[in-house]
Design a protein around this motif. Structure first.
Motif, PDB file in Angstrom:
ATOM      1  N   ARG A   1       3.062  -7.810  -8.921  1.00 57.38           N
ATOM      2  CA  ARG A   1       3.612  -6.865  -7.954  1.00 57.38           C
ATOM      3  C   ARG A   1       2.888  -5.527  -8.040  1.00 57.38           C
ATOM      4  NH1 ARG A   1       7.330  -2.832  -7.806  1.00 57.38           N
ATOM      5  NH2 ARG A   1       8.747  -2.720  -6.016  1.00 57.38           N
TER       6      ARG A   1
ATOM      7  N   SER B   1       0.513  -3.577  -5.248  1.00 58.13           N
ATOM      8  CA  SER B   1       0.753  -2.192  -4.855  1.00 58.13           C
ATOM      9  C   SER B   1      -0.474  -1.322  -5.108  1.00 58.13           C
ATOM     10  CB  SER B   1       1.953  -1.631  -5.625  1.00 58.13           C
ATOM     11  OG  SER B   1       3.132  -2.337  -5.317  1.00 58.13           O
ATOM     12  N   GLN B   2      -1.150  -1.569  -6.237  1.00 56.11           N
ATOM     13  CA  GLN B   2      -2.291  -0.732  -6.594  1.00 56.11           C
ATOM     14  C   GLN B   2      -3.431  -0.877  -5.599  1.00 56.11           C
ATOM     15  OE1 GLN B   2      -2.068   1.487  -9.197  1.00 56.11           O
ATOM     16  NE2 GLN B   2      -3.908   2.341  -8.232  1.00 56.11           N
TER      17      GLN B   2
ATOM     18  N   ARG C   1       0.249   7.134  -4.299  1.00 59.35           N
ATOM     19  CA  ARG C   1       1.299   6.378  -4.988  1.00 59.35           C
ATOM     20  C   ARG C   1       2.679   6.767  -4.463  1.00 59.35           C
ATOM     21  NH1 ARG C   1       1.116   5.435 -11.372  1.00 59.35           N
ATOM     22  NH2 ARG C   1      -0.709   4.292 -10.601  1.00 59.35           N
TER      23      ARG C   1
ATOM     24  N   SER D   1       3.087   5.384  -0.888  1.00 55.37           N
ATOM     25  CA  SER D   1       3.219   3.935  -0.944  1.00 55.37           C
ATOM     26  C   SER D   1       4.613   3.533  -1.410  1.00 55.37           C
ATOM     27  CB  SER D   1       2.164   3.352  -1.886  1.00 55.37           C
ATOM     28  OG  SER D   1       2.353   1.961  -2.055  1.00 55.37           O
ATOM     29  N   ALA D   2       5.122   4.228  -2.436  1.00 53.98           N
ATOM     30  CA  ALA D   2       6.461   3.922  -2.936  1.00 53.98           C
ATOM     31  C   ALA D   2       7.512   4.168  -1.858  1.00 53.98           C
ATOM     32  CB  ALA D   2       6.757   4.765  -4.175  1.00 53.98           C
TER      33      ALA D   2
ATOM     34  N   SER E   1       7.107   1.223   0.809  1.00 51.21           N
ATOM     35  CA  SER E   1       7.466  -0.104   0.313  1.00 51.21           C
ATOM     36  C   SER E   1       8.950  -0.196  -0.032  1.00 51.21           C
ATOM     37  CB  SER E   1       6.616  -0.478  -0.902  1.00 51.21           C
ATOM     38  OG  SER E   1       6.843   0.407  -1.973  1.00 51.21           O
TER      39      SER E   1
END
Length: 213
Positions: A136, A140-141, A171, A174-175, A178
């Motif tokens: 996971r 994401s990375q 980051r 993205s967090a 998501s």
């Protein structure tokens, strides 16, 4: 968290023979069947016997191709990987900036919505097995790295806040995207789709201090 032991251990001899056309078809059927079972039952409640039945093969045939439920789940996630990695932010011109952010958010949200049940199963797996947590995080990375590179280019072009750290900003954004996708589609807390796209796009633009037109 250490990996939990499988509830359905494989027989001791799990060496796979050379793949034949028939073997390839059987493996593909198992992966497709496993996806349907994981989507229906979640990761924790899925059983190998149900996966084999869904694929139309004997349970023993499962172990010709996979050592465990974890292995077939990893194969299912591998098939999902490319679809979930959407394009980064466009930075070709001022007039295309907002459209690029909007298209990237829309593509990700549409993909997440299509795969919501499987994404929920992945969250279950990541919570109990470090192997899937790492998968996971790797997924994401890949998005974070792509977004950070785009943010850097925007900063160099004078189109984004130069004081922001690209990696940390990517980051954080993205967090945000998501997690909101998970809550909306996997945790069944629905929001109007176009409102979701518009809000996330505006938040992206505002966070980077990008020109709005």
């Amino acid at each position: 968290m250490p990996s939990m032991p499988s509830a359905e251990p494989a027989p001791s001899d799990t060496s796979a023979p050379r793949r034949t056309p028939r073997g390839t078809r059987t493996r593909d059927a198992l992966v497709a069947g496993a996806r349907r079972i994981f989507e229906r039952d979640g990761y924790l409640d899925s059983r190998i016997v149900d996966i084999a039945a869904e694929a139309g093969v004997a349970t023993g045939s499962f172990y010709t191709h996979f050592a465990s439920k974890d292995d077939v789940f990893a194969a299912v996630l591998a098939d999902l990987q490319d679809e979930m990695l959407h394009a980064g932010v466009s930075d070709s011109s001022r007039t295309e900036l907002r459209l690029g952010v909007e298209e990237a958010n829309r593509a990700y949200l549409e993909s997440y919505r299509r795969n919501a049940a499987l994404m929920a199963a992945m969250e279950q797996a990541a919570a109990v097995d470090r192997r899937f947590l790492q998968l996971r995080l790797q997924r994401s990375q890949a998005f974070i790295d792509r977004s950070a590179a785009a943010i850097t280019r925007l900063q160099e072009a004078g189109l984004a806040d130069p004081e922001l750290d690209p990696a940390v900003t990517a980051r954080a954004l993205s967090a945000m995207v998501s997690r909101l996708a998970y809550v909306t589609f996997a945790a069944d807390q629905p929001l109007p789709f176009e409102t979701l796209v518009e809000t996330l796009t505006r938040l992206w633009m505002n966070a980077l201090r990008m020109p709005q037109a």
